[in-house]
Design a protein around this motif. Structure first.
Motif, PDB file in Angstrom:
ATOM      1  N   CYS A  13       0.830  -1.209   0.000  1.00 55.20           N
ATOM      2  CA  CYS A  13       0.000   0.000   0.000  1.00 55.20           C
ATOM      3  C   CYS A  13       0.865   1.261   0.000  1.00 55.20           C
ATOM      4  O   CYS A  13       0.561   2.232  -0.687  1.00 55.20           O
ATOM      5  CB  CYS A  13      -0.908  -0.022   1.228  1.00 55.20           C
ATOM      6  SG  CYS A  13      -1.807   1.506   1.548  1.00 55.20           S
TER       7      CYS A  13
ATOM      8  N   TYR B  43      -1.925  -3.891   2.241  1.00 55.07           N
ATOM      9  CA  TYR B  43      -3.365  -4.074   2.347  1.00 55.07           C
ATOM     10  C   TYR B  43      -3.642  -5.401   3.056  1.00 55.07           C
ATOM     11  O   TYR B  43      -2.863  -6.337   2.936  1.00 55.07           O
ATOM     12  CB  TYR B  43      -4.008  -4.088   0.955  1.00 55.07           C
ATOM     13  CG  TYR B  43      -3.939  -2.780   0.215  1.00 55.07           C
ATOM     14  CD1 TYR B  43      -4.722  -1.693   0.599  1.00 55.07           C
ATOM     15  CD2 TYR B  43      -3.096  -2.619  -0.880  1.00 55.07           C
ATOM     16  CE1 TYR B  43      -4.662  -0.487  -0.088  1.00 55.07           C
ATOM     17  CE2 TYR B  43      -3.037  -1.425  -1.581  1.00 55.07           C
ATOM     18  CZ  TYR B  43      -3.816  -0.367  -1.183  1.00 55.07           C
ATOM     19  OH  TYR B  43      -3.753   0.822  -1.868  1.00 55.07           O
TER      20      TYR B  43
ATOM     21  N   SER C 273      -5.827  -2.192   4.908  1.00 57.20           N
ATOM     22  CA  SER C 273      -5.417  -1.086   5.764  1.00 57.20           C
ATOM     23  C   SER C 273      -5.476  -1.518   7.229  1.00 57.20           C
ATOM     24  O   SER C 273      -6.384  -2.219   7.652  1.00 57.20           O
ATOM     25  CB  SER C 273      -6.331   0.125   5.543  1.00 57.20           C
ATOM     26  OG  SER C 273      -6.223   0.578   4.204  1.00 57.20           O
TER      27      SER C 273
END
Length: 379
Positions: A186, A201, A203
């Motif tokens: 990410c 990922y 998050s």
């Protein structure tokens, strides 16, 4: 004779082997293995824009639009549904939607997908059907549909990510986080003289810290898995520019761990097996290393203005080299060295083989003549 291309339609999600949110690097890798299905792939982009959206033309039926910053599949366009070269068959939830012999018409869409709001195009969450070769603005069209229009033939299908409010997403938006991104990089936060922090990922996942001179080959394998490629360092030409006296060579050859799927290389000491250098690649179209690495979304972090500053300044992969240079060292930029990646192979011709190397204490920027940063190296 062409073999039939059979693809299942998944509104808001994908089409056949193409999944919304997958990276350009992964899609092109898949297409290499499917050259019998897609013999011609054209890559379109703006060479002067670092965050240019990229379009893959898979003639004659498919156009794939990728987002400008993170290079993820944003929109799938299906056209020339009746073109027999090759024949295209579309299915939806196991039922035939369209084929070269069975034209998809307005009434067929309504029967398959149900009612929707008035308009010349038929729009549903994650998919729309147009009766023109190129969609036009609905505001210029009458929402009234006459009985004869029920037999209109679908010319164009658009599949895109579903938005929260049900409205179609803008073509220049980034792709929202989705399950297909799980396990992918990410953000890579660069700290000069220290190393890099990798965030993945989904998050909220626990970040991974890679520290120069401390993290080992074993640490990389535990945290990132086995590298896609390992090779020993053979090019020591840059040592001629070293300001220090040449020391005795280390025991064992230095070697690289290549994580192309994250856009990162790690150079490891052959003696201590600790990380000596980290290279993060931007995957800019038209450059020599394009598509060898997935885009690494790196961010160079500066020092906070004070101890209470929880958001230290950063410069990101899509910013121009002049801005990053001023961020690293305000004032006049250092002299650059020219690197031509076509020099090592006789007969190799590249559209833009030349880049410039800008060296700073602990970090080197490689940039194109147009000012786009191709890679960042920490040491």
């Amino acid at each position: 004779m062409f073999s039939t291309l059979e693809l299942d339609v998944r509104p808001g999600s994908g089409l056949g082997m193409f999944e919304i949110g997958v990276s350009l690097w992964n899609i092109l890798d898949v297409l290499r293995s499917l050259q019998h299905c897609f013999p011609q792939v054209d890559v379109k982009y703006d060479p002067d824009t670092p965050t240019t959206p990229i379009i893959l033309h898979l003639r004659p039926h498919l156009d794939l639009l990728f987002s400008g910053q993170h290079q993820r599949l944003h929109t799938i366009s299906v056209k020339k549904l009746r073109d027999p070269n090759p024949p295209l068959t579309l299915t939806y939830k196991g039922s035939l939607l369209s084929s070269s012999e069975d034209a998809l018409k307005r009434v067929g869409v309504s029967r398959m997908f149900g009612p929707t709001y008035p308009g010349e195009d038929l729009r549903y969450p994650g998919i729309s059907f147009s009766f023109e070769e190129d969609s036009r603005n609905d505001a210029l069209k009458s929402p009234t549909v006459s009985p004869d229009d029920r037999q209109q033939e679908v010319k164009h299908i658009i599949i895109s990510q579903k938005d929260v409010d049900g409205e179609p997403r803008d073509a220049l938006d980034e792709v929202a986080e989705c399950p297909v991104m799980a396990g992918e990089l990410c953000r890579a936060i660069v700290k000069v003289h220290e190393g890099v922090t990798l965030q993945f990922y989904p998050s909220g996942s626990t970040p991974i810290h890679i520290t120069l001179g401390s993290s080992t080959a074993q640490d990389l394998t535990i945290d990132l898995g086995s590298p896609l490629r390992v090779h020993y360092k053979e090019d020591d030409r840059m040592t001629i520019h070293s300001r220090s006296e040449q020391s005795e060579p280390e025991e064992g050859n230095d070697y690289f761990y290549n994580y192309q799927q994250h856009g990162i290389d790690f150079l490891l000491s052959g003696a201590t097996h600790t990380v000596k250098k980290i290279v993060l690649h931007t995957n800019i179209p038209g450059t020599p290393l394009f598509q060898r690495y997935k885009r690494c979304p790196w961010e160079i972090e500066g020092r906070p203005e004070d101890d209470e500053d929880e958001s230290p300044p950063r410069k990101r992969f899509y910013e121009r080299v002049e801005e990053i240079q001023h961020f690293l060292a305000p004032g006049e930029a250092p002299p650059s060295m020219i690197l031509n990646r076509a020099d090592d192979e006789d007969g190799l011709r590249l559209p833009s083989p030349t880049t410039r190397l800008f060296g700073y204490d602990g970090i080197i920027l490689e940039a194109t003549e147009s000012g786009q940063v191709v890679s960042v190296m920490l040491f």
